[in-house]
Scaffold this motif. Structure first.
Motif, PDB file in Angstrom:
ATOM      1  N   VAL A  52       0.862  -1.187   0.000  1.00 52.42           N
ATOM      2  CA  VAL A  52       0.000   0.000   0.000  1.00 52.42           C
ATOM      3  C   VAL A  52       0.891   1.226   0.000  1.00 52.42           C
ATOM      4  N   GLY A  53       0.641   2.109  -0.943  1.00 50.35           N
ATOM      5  CA  GLY A  53       1.492   3.288  -1.101  1.00 50.35           C
ATOM      6  C   GLY A  53       0.816   4.565  -0.640  1.00 50.35           C
ATOM      7  N   LYS A  54       1.159   5.636  -1.320  1.00 48.33           N
ATOM      8  CA  LYS A  54       0.682   6.965  -0.959  1.00 48.33           C
ATOM      9  C   LYS A  54      -0.717   7.218  -1.511  1.00 48.33           C
ATOM     10  N   TYR A  72      -2.087   1.075  -4.541  1.00 43.95           N
ATOM     11  CA  TYR A  72      -1.429  -0.180  -4.125  1.00 43.95           C
ATOM     12  C   TYR A  72      -0.745  -0.818  -5.324  1.00 43.95           C
ATOM     13  N   ASN A  73       0.283  -1.577  -5.023  1.00 39.16           N
ATOM     14  CA  ASN A  73       0.981  -2.391  -6.015  1.00 39.16           C
ATOM     15  C   ASN A  73       0.976  -3.828  -5.527  1.00 39.16           C
ATOM     16  N   ILE A  74       0.947  -4.745  -6.462  1.00 38.22           N
ATOM     17  CA  ILE A  74       0.985  -6.175  -6.148  1.00 38.22           C
ATOM     18  C   ILE A  74       2.408  -6.656  -6.372  1.00 38.22           C
ATOM     19  N   LYS A  75       2.962  -7.350  -5.366  1.00 35.14           N
ATOM     20  CA  LYS A  75       4.324  -7.864  -5.483  1.00 35.14           C
ATOM     21  C   LYS A  75       4.350  -8.948  -6.561  1.00 35.14           C
ATOM     22  N   THR A  76       5.392  -8.888  -7.375  1.00 30.35           N
ATOM     23  CA  THR A  76       5.585  -9.896  -8.409  1.00 30.35           C
ATOM     24  C   THR A  76       6.887 -10.629  -8.150  1.00 30.35           C
ATOM     25  N   ASP A  77       6.959 -11.888  -8.536  1.00 32.58           N
ATOM     26  CA  ASP A  77       8.176 -12.667  -8.351  1.00 32.58           C
ATOM     27  C   ASP A  77       9.084 -12.459  -9.559  1.00 32.58           C
TER      28      ASP A  77
END
Length: 132
Positions: A50-52, A126-131
């Protein structure tokens, strides 16, 4: 004879233009719906960053001439486009709990009417973590 043809063609043109409508919300066509609730619920808490706060706005115009609308977008389309613009500008995957606000500026005249819509969105990006 010439006047009657002009009057008849004017009536036909007015009838055709004022009675036509377009249905943009048919299944599989038109506006894409943003269904983020179903997608986010399937993720774990560790997978979301979760970002700004994210904010963006976009302006649309609509012109009416003798009760015939030209241009403009529906409220749903305006909200979707401002949402996607905010995501693109701030490089986020989505917005948590987006809050939309639409302001309308209206100039009514007898033959010509102008409406200006300013739609804005505000929420947490928000950003979703990627592998990788």
């Amino acid at each position: 004879m010439k006047k009657s043809i002009i009057v008849l063609s004017s009536i036909i043109a007015l009838f055709i233009s004022s009675c036509s409508s377009v249905n943009h919300n048919r299944v599989g066509q038109g506006v894409n719906t943003i269904d983020q609730a179903a997608n986010i619920q399937n993720l774990k808490k560790e997978d979301i960053i979760v970002g700004k706060n994210v904010e963006s706005d976009k302006t649309y115009s609509k012109v009416w001439f003798l009760f015939i609308p030209f241009g403009g977008k529906s409220e749903e389309t305006r909200r979707e486009r401002v949402y996607l613009q905010a995501c693109k500008q701030n490089q986020v995957d989505g917005i948590l709990q987006p809050k939309y606000e639409t302001k309308r500026f209206f100039i009514p005249l007898i033959l010509f009417t102008y409406v200006n819509y300013n739609t804005s969105v505000l929420g947490k990006g928000y950003n979703i973590k990627t592998d990788k």
